[in-house]
Design a protein around this motif. Structure first.
Motif, PDB file in Angstrom:
ATOM      1  N   ALA A 162      -5.661   2.008  -7.205  1.00  0.00           N
ATOM      2  CA  ALA A 162      -4.669   3.055  -7.480  1.00  0.00           C
ATOM      3  C   ALA A 162      -3.599   3.163  -6.401  1.00  0.00           C
ATOM      4  O   ALA A 162      -2.481   3.605  -6.679  1.00  0.00           O
ATOM      5  CB  ALA A 162      -5.376   4.404  -7.635  1.00  0.00           C
ATOM      6  N   GLU A 163      -3.903   2.723  -5.185  1.00  0.00           N
ATOM      7  CA  GLU A 163      -2.966   2.924  -4.074  1.00  0.00           C
ATOM      8  C   GLU A 163      -1.963   1.786  -3.916  1.00  0.00           C
ATOM      9  O   GLU A 163      -1.167   1.791  -2.973  1.00  0.00           O
ATOM     10  CB  GLU A 163      -3.748   3.095  -2.764  1.00  0.00           C
ATOM     11  N   ARG A 164      -1.959   0.809  -4.832  1.00  0.00           N
ATOM     12  CA  ARG A 164      -1.072  -0.348  -4.713  1.00  0.00           C
ATOM     13  C   ARG A 164       0.151  -0.204  -5.618  1.00  0.00           C
ATOM     14  O   ARG A 164       0.050   0.271  -6.760  1.00  0.00           O
ATOM     15  CB  ARG A 164      -1.822  -1.629  -5.077  1.00  0.00           C
ATOM     16  N   THR A 165       1.314  -0.640  -5.115  1.00  0.00           N
ATOM     17  CA  THR A 165       2.547  -0.536  -5.901  1.00  0.00           C
ATOM     18  C   THR A 165       2.457  -1.341  -7.188  1.00  0.00           C
ATOM     19  O   THR A 165       2.935  -0.903  -8.231  1.00  0.00           O
ATOM     20  CB  THR A 165       3.756  -1.037  -5.079  1.00  0.00           C
ATOM     21  N   THR A 196      -0.109  -1.989  -9.048  1.00  0.00           N
ATOM     22  CA  THR A 196      -0.910  -1.234 -10.007  1.00  0.00           C
ATOM     23  C   THR A 196      -0.082  -0.141 -10.667  1.00  0.00           C
ATOM     24  O   THR A 196      -0.058  -0.009 -11.896  1.00  0.00           O
ATOM     25  CB  THR A 196      -2.125  -0.601  -9.301  1.00  0.00           C
ATOM     26  N   ARG A 197       0.597   0.643  -9.848  1.00  0.00           N
ATOM     27  CA  ARG A 197       1.361   1.770 -10.385  1.00  0.00           C
ATOM     28  C   ARG A 197       2.488   1.302 -11.304  1.00  0.00           C
ATOM     29  O   ARG A 197       2.686   1.864 -12.389  1.00  0.00           O
ATOM     30  CB  ARG A 197       1.936   2.618  -9.240  1.00  0.00           C
ATOM     31  N   HIS A 204       1.103   4.234   6.608  1.00  0.00           N
ATOM     32  CA  HIS A 204       1.195   2.768   6.677  1.00  0.00           C
ATOM     33  C   HIS A 204       2.624   2.299   6.432  1.00  0.00           C
ATOM     34  O   HIS A 204       3.092   1.363   7.086  1.00  0.00           O
ATOM     35  CB  HIS A 204       0.248   2.135   5.665  1.00  0.00           C
ATOM     36  N   LEU A 263       0.845  -1.193   0.000  1.00  0.00           N
ATOM     37  CA  LEU A 263       0.000   0.000   0.000  1.00  0.00           C
ATOM     38  C   LEU A 263       0.879   1.242   0.000  1.00  0.00           C
ATOM     39  O   LEU A 263       1.797   1.362   0.818  1.00  0.00           O
ATOM     40  CB  LEU A 263      -0.905  -0.006   1.232  1.00  0.00           C
ATOM     41  N   GLU A 264       0.599   2.175  -0.908  1.00  0.00           N
ATOM     42  CA  GLU A 264       1.398   3.400  -1.008  1.00  0.00           C
ATOM     43  C   GLU A 264       0.758   4.507  -0.174  1.00  0.00           C
ATOM     44  O   GLU A 264       0.183   5.452  -0.694  1.00  0.00           O
ATOM     45  CB  GLU A 264       1.539   3.806  -2.472  1.00  0.00           C
ATOM     46  N   ASP A 265       0.886   4.358   1.122  1.00  0.00           N
ATOM     47  CA  ASP A 265       0.378   5.350   2.062  1.00  0.00           C
ATOM     48  C   ASP A 265       1.501   5.647   3.054  1.00  0.00           C
ATOM     49  O   ASP A 265       2.003   4.730   3.721  1.00  0.00           O
ATOM     50  CB  ASP A 265      -0.849   4.807   2.800  1.00  0.00           C
ATOM     51  N   HIS A 322      -9.707   2.229 -12.908  1.00  0.00           N
ATOM     52  CA  HIS A 322      -9.192   1.530 -11.728  1.00  0.00           C
ATOM     53  C   HIS A 322     -10.302   0.750 -11.027  1.00  0.00           C
ATOM     54  O   HIS A 322     -11.458   1.167 -11.001  1.00  0.00           O
ATOM     55  CB  HIS A 322      -8.595   2.526 -10.730  1.00  0.00           C
TER      56      HIS A 322
END
Length: 367
Positions: free
Chosen positions: A206-209, A211-212, A140, A135-137, A250
């Motif tokens: 969208a918030e997952r590595t 995916t990006r 976290h 998770l790209e937060d 997404h």
């Protein structure tokens, strides 16, 4: 400084006996009191079964494998391979060096991920294997770095499988990262070589590595080919560019997401000639949506996926996809967790991705 049960009691404003009852679960305790005790345990990072300072010499036979969804073959294959290595294929019983591998299903929840790591710390786990994208937060990421550092300090071997390393990777034994960017780029280059110019992309969360990185590879191929792109949009949105319309939707890594997103793409761009799914499961949903619209694959629209999951070759037509060596990666992670394989130089290894061209992609239709 060692945290004691008395410290927890003082933080929670209860007696040590109450803390013991909450942690052992052998006596009824009011819900508000229980919550206060558990919060104090987390805040102080109290570890059951002995002081944290002694854990390096007293780890258990337990190994935790964290997955987002055990029902998803992507995670199931890696977890199964790791478990085989951890369990000890040549073990001969209690003295054979086997470990008990426990699969922890997070459901993609960051809170659950941290909770499982805390539970594994309390059980003095010998090793932890974390699979799949992160998770790209920022909050976290910081919490994960702190938790993994404490696990490592206590003697737990931490291995990342299919996940990029944390900014501060000192706590991990190794990070095995898939080449998602390279795979995404090669897949789109394949479609461009077949003449496709209107390519829809069904992306993951969208918030997952993962995916990006896959989306970055896709857009890098478009950019190198001289075709522009637009920012990703959610279901119900749209994007456009002057010469190249790149629609990106997404959603979850599920068949339903692939189905609904593809219908959205077809509404936005009826002249679409190709759809890329963020993974093979999403791509199968895209195939179903295309057929339900009376269109043929690949004669009218080509479809491609990612991962090369076992069912992809049995799709009709067989699915063009990017193969990730999931079993091999999981097995390697298991050996690293057991200490039977030396970590890669610098603790980081990039695992290659291979393009698998099959019947679901063909030459772009004209007109």
């Amino acid at each position: 400084m060692t945290v004691t049960l008395a410290d927890v009691a003082a933080r929670a404003r209860v007696s040590p006996a109450t803390v013991s009852r909450v942690l052992n679960g052998n006596y009824p305790v009011a819900a508000t009191t229980r919550e206060r005790v558990l919060r104090a345990v987390d805040e102080l990072d109290y570890v059951l079964n002995g002081p944290a300072s002694s854990l390096a010499a007293a780890t258990s036979d337990l190994v935790g494998i964290l997955v987002n969804d055990i029902a998803d073959p992507f995670f199931g294959i890696m977890a199964g391979a790791a478990q085989t290595e951890i369990g000890g294929q040549e073990g001969t019983g209690r003295a054979g060096g086997e470990k008990l591998a426990v699969v922890c299903n997070t459901g993609g929840s960051p809170e659950r991920e941290l909770t499982y790591l805390t539970l594994l710390q309390r059980q003095r786990a010998a090793a932890v294997v974390l699979t799949g994208g992160a998770l790209e937060d920022p909050d976290h990421i910081a919490a994960m770095a702190s938790k993994l550092a404490k696990l490592a300090d206590a003697g737990t071997r931490v291995v990342l499988c299919g996940r990029p390393p944390l900014p501060d990777g000192e706590a991990i034994v190794a990070a095995l990262a898939f080449d998602n960017r390279g795979g995404g780029r090669r897949l789109t280059e394949h479609l461009l070589a077949l003449g496709h110019r209107k390519i829809g992309y069904v992306a993951g969360p969208a918030e997952r590595t993962t995916t990006r990185h896959r989306l970055e590879g896709h857009r890098a191929a478009l950019g190198a080919g001289g075709f522009g792109g637009v920012e990703g949009v959610g279901l119900g949105g749209a994007g456009e560019a002057a010469d190249q319309e790149l629609l990106t939707v997404h959603g979850p890594y599920t068949r339903r997401s692939g189905y609904e997103a593809t219908l959205e793409l077809l509404r936005r761009a009826p002249d679409l000639t190709a759809v890329i799914g963020a993974n093979d499961t999403v791509a199968l949903g895209a195939c179903a949506a295309i057929r339900d619209q009376g269109l043929r694959i690949p004669q009218d629209i080509s479809v491609a996926g990612f991962d090369d999951l076992p069912f992809s070759v049995d799709a009709m037509p067989a699915l063009t996809t990017v193969r990730l060596p999931l079993y091999e990666a999981g097995a390697r992670a298991g050996r690293l967790a057991m200490g039977t394989e030396a970590p890669p130089p610098g603790g980081i290894a990039t695992i290659g991705a291979e393009l698998m061209v099959r019947g679901s992609t063909g030459v772009a239709r004209v007109g």
